[in-house]
Design a protein around this motif. Sequence first.
Motif, PDB file in Angstrom:
ATOM      1  N   LEU A 168       0.828  -1.203   0.000  1.00 12.35           N
ATOM      2  CA  LEU A 168       0.000   0.000   0.000  1.00 12.35           C
ATOM      3  C   LEU A 168       0.863   1.255   0.000  1.00 12.35           C
ATOM      4  N   VAL A 169       0.511   2.214  -0.861  1.00 13.81           N
ATOM      5  CA  VAL A 169       1.127   3.540  -0.828  1.00 13.81           C
ATOM      6  C   VAL A 169       0.019   4.581  -0.820  1.00 13.81           C
ATOM      7  N   GLU A 170       0.281   5.716  -0.180  1.00 13.00           N
ATOM      8  CA  GLU A 170      -0.707   6.800  -0.128  1.00 13.00           C
ATOM      9  C   GLU A 170      -0.227   8.056  -0.843  1.00 13.00           C
ATOM     10  N   THR A 171       1.087   8.278  -0.858  1.00 16.46           N
ATOM     11  CA  THR A 171       1.620   9.535  -1.352  1.00 16.46           C
ATOM     12  C   THR A 171       2.840   9.312  -2.235  1.00 16.46           C
ATOM     13  N   VAL A 172       3.275  10.403  -2.886  1.00 13.78           N
ATOM     14  CA  VAL A 172       4.508  10.363  -3.674  1.00 13.78           C
ATOM     15  C   VAL A 172       5.688  10.009  -2.772  1.00 13.78           C
ATOM     16  N   ALA A 173       5.679  10.531  -1.543  1.00 19.70           N
ATOM     17  CA  ALA A 173       6.757  10.224  -0.595  1.00 19.70           C
ATOM     18  C   ALA A 173       6.833   8.727  -0.311  1.00 19.70           C
ATOM     19  N   ASP A 174       5.674   8.065  -0.238  1.00 21.80           N
ATOM     20  CA  ASP A 174       5.657   6.611  -0.026  1.00 21.80           C
ATOM     21  C   ASP A 174       6.314   5.890  -1.203  1.00 21.80           C
ATOM     22  N   VAL A 175       6.056   6.364  -2.399  1.00 15.85           N
ATOM     23  CA  VAL A 175       6.637   5.752  -3.600  1.00 15.85           C
ATOM     24  C   VAL A 175       8.157   5.840  -3.549  1.00 15.85           C
ATOM     25  N   GLU A 176       8.662   6.964  -3.087  1.00 19.60           N
ATOM     26  CA  GLU A 176      10.111   7.173  -3.029  1.00 19.60           C
ATOM     27  C   GLU A 176      10.783   6.216  -2.055  1.00 19.60           C
ATOM     28  N   GLN A 177      10.016   5.684  -1.113  1.00 18.49           N
ATOM     29  CA  GLN A 177      10.575   4.771  -0.110  1.00 18.49           C
ATOM     30  C   GLN A 177      10.511   3.302  -0.539  1.00 18.49           C
ATOM     31  N   LEU A 178       9.870   3.008  -1.644  1.00 19.66           N
ATOM     32  CA  LEU A 178       9.689   1.619  -2.060  1.00 19.66           C
ATOM     33  C   LEU A 178      11.012   0.987  -2.494  1.00 19.66           C
ATOM     34  N   GLU A 179      11.220  -0.248  -2.099  1.00 24.52           N
ATOM     35  CA  GLU A 179      12.379  -1.021  -2.528  1.00 24.52           C
ATOM     36  C   GLU A 179      11.929  -2.437  -2.844  1.00 24.52           C
ATOM     37  N   PHE A 180      12.312  -2.946  -4.016  1.00 24.04           N
ATOM     38  CA  PHE A 180      11.957  -4.308  -4.409  1.00 24.04           C
ATOM     39  C   PHE A 180      13.199  -5.035  -4.917  1.00 24.04           C
ATOM     40  N   GLU A 181      13.154  -6.360  -4.851  1.00 29.89           N
ATOM     41  CA  GLU A 181      14.248  -7.167  -5.361  1.00 29.89           C
ATOM     42  C   GLU A 181      14.381  -6.959  -6.867  1.00 29.89           C
ATOM     43  N   PRO A 182      15.599  -6.965  -7.387  1.00 31.31           N
ATOM     44  CA  PRO A 182      15.791  -6.812  -8.835  1.00 31.31           C
ATOM     45  C   PRO A 182      15.041  -7.889  -9.615  1.00 31.31           C
ATOM     46  N   GLY A 183      14.428  -7.478 -10.707  1.00 34.02           N
ATOM     47  CA  GLY A 183      13.747  -8.431 -11.584  1.00 34.02           C
ATOM     48  C   GLY A 183      12.297  -8.680 -11.245  1.00 34.02           C
ATOM     49  N   ILE A 184      11.812  -8.160 -10.111  1.00 28.57           N
ATOM     50  CA  ILE A 184      10.410  -8.386  -9.758  1.00 28.57           C
ATOM     51  C   ILE A 184       9.514  -7.559 -10.672  1.00 28.57           C
ATOM     52  N   GLU A 185       8.452  -8.193 -11.183  1.00 30.72           N
ATOM     53  CA  GLU A 185       7.523  -7.499 -12.075  1.00 30.72           C
ATOM     54  C   GLU A 185       6.444  -6.825 -11.234  1.00 30.72           C
ATOM     55  N   LEU A 186       6.160  -5.557 -11.551  1.00 26.77           N
ATOM     56  CA  LEU A 186       5.253  -4.760 -10.734  1.00 26.77           C
ATOM     57  C   LEU A 186       4.014  -4.319 -11.523  1.00 26.77           C
ATOM     58  N   SER A 187       2.928  -4.106 -10.785  1.00 23.21           N
ATOM     59  CA  SER A 187       1.716  -3.512 -11.340  1.00 23.21           C
ATOM     60  C   SER A 187       1.135  -2.583 -10.271  1.00 23.21           C
ATOM     61  N   TYR A 188       0.198  -1.732 -10.665  1.00 23.76           N
ATOM     62  CA  TYR A 188      -0.458  -0.878  -9.670  1.00 23.76           C
ATOM     63  C   TYR A 188      -1.966  -0.860  -9.919  1.00 23.76           C
ATOM     64  N   LEU A 189      -2.693  -0.667  -8.835  1.00 26.82           N
ATOM     65  CA  LEU A 189      -4.140  -0.488  -8.861  1.00 26.82           C
ATOM     66  C   LEU A 189      -4.456   0.634  -7.870  1.00 26.82           C
ATOM     67  N   THR A 190      -5.681   1.168  -7.930  1.00 20.45           N
ATOM     68  CA  THR A 190      -6.026   2.249  -7.018  1.00 20.45           C
ATOM     69  C   THR A 190      -7.400   2.045  -6.394  1.00 20.45           C
ATOM     70  N   GLN A 191      -7.561   2.630  -5.222  1.00 23.78           N
ATOM     71  CA  GLN A 191      -8.872   2.767  -4.591  1.00 23.78           C
ATOM     72  C   GLN A 191      -9.770   3.569  -5.531  1.00 23.78           C
ATOM     73  N   THR A 192     -11.076   3.321  -5.483  1.00 24.94           N
ATOM     74  CA  THR A 192     -11.983   3.962  -6.449  1.00 24.94           C
ATOM     75  C   THR A 192     -12.392   5.371  -6.066  1.00 24.94           C
ATOM     76  N   THR A 193     -12.117   5.810  -4.823  1.00 26.88           N
ATOM     77  CA  THR A 193     -12.649   7.089  -4.342  1.00 26.88           C
ATOM     78  C   THR A 193     -11.552   8.098  -4.011  1.00 26.88           C
ATOM     79  N   LEU A 194     -10.467   8.059  -4.759  1.00 26.08           N
ATOM     80  CA  LEU A 194      -9.341   8.942  -4.495  1.00 26.08           C
ATOM     81  C   LEU A 194      -9.470  10.267  -5.228  1.00 26.08           C
TER      82      LEU A 194
END
Length: 330
Positions: free
Chosen positions: A163-189
């Motif tokens: 879960l992320v809420e803000t741009v600042a949260d995105v900047e803190q994300l770290e994942f293992e190399p090679g992991i495939e990512l996707s995103y979805l959102t809450q409907t009422t943002l």
Amino acid sequence: MNAPLQAPETGDISNSQAERPALTLLIAAPRGFCAGVDRAIEIVERAIQKYGAPVYVRHEIVHNRYVVDSLKEQGAVFVEELDEVPEGAPVVFSAHGVPKSVPAEAERREMIYVDATCPLVSKVHRQAERQIEKGRHIIFIGHAGHPEVIGTMGQVEEGEITLVETVADVEQLEFEPGIELSYLTQTTLSVDDTAEVIAALHERFPEIHGPKAEDICYATSNRQAAVKRIAPASDLVLVIGAPNSSNSLRLVEVAERLGTDARLIQRAEEIDPSWLDGVGTLGLTAGASAPEKLVREVVERISEWREVHEETIVAAEEKMVFKLPRELAD
């Protein structure tokens, strides 16, 4: 823009226009109930008709006290968890959606249950399942603790969604190399805030996969667009909605972002007449869980103090209708 409508005078005829200063009231359209809320309320009412009272509802069916109290009067009983529902009693799941564990528990207990999850939330649930099937880790944009977020994150195994809420949260994300990512959102943002977070995700993870169409629902987008139409011309914007209603809180934020003072109210009785001091143009809207009755209640209340001239500002036309669950459709 529709022609101004003059509200009827209240009180004694001696209460002149001079005693009630003129006020232009810009009413946003669309506003209030969306198709998912209409459907959820009808599901509870039909369940009471079919099964008889009481019918239990897990969590507030929608985030509006007026609606909840009205359904209580008809025989609905609101609870937070299934263990509060007596054996043999029917239960309805709220429009916000629930984790998979909830219907699984209901089936284990052989409960009669009806799922009132908004179809647009259910669509996000299916998207989450498909992303996991494709071996992708999901980054979910939403507000921590909101029932919709809890329900969506509960569609997949723990650790498969972040879960992320803000741009600042995105900047803190770290994942293992090679992991495939996707995103979805809450409907009422907030449409604008979410666009910023998505842009930050694409900047950090250029290969990230997004949904084919945005997850923010049409009703949320349309109500925010309508506020963007009325706020610049208003000295104050009133938003009718509950403090735990995500889409209502976003409407306040949209107005404030445009430099207009905005206040969230649940009922007309909360309005302080002093708020209207120096206000020549007032904007008015309602979140997707607030009935039109509350809008008219606010207009009548303001008309006690000011000579109101209404204008409806239309940002979009809505004709969406969702089918009822099969067990209640007859």
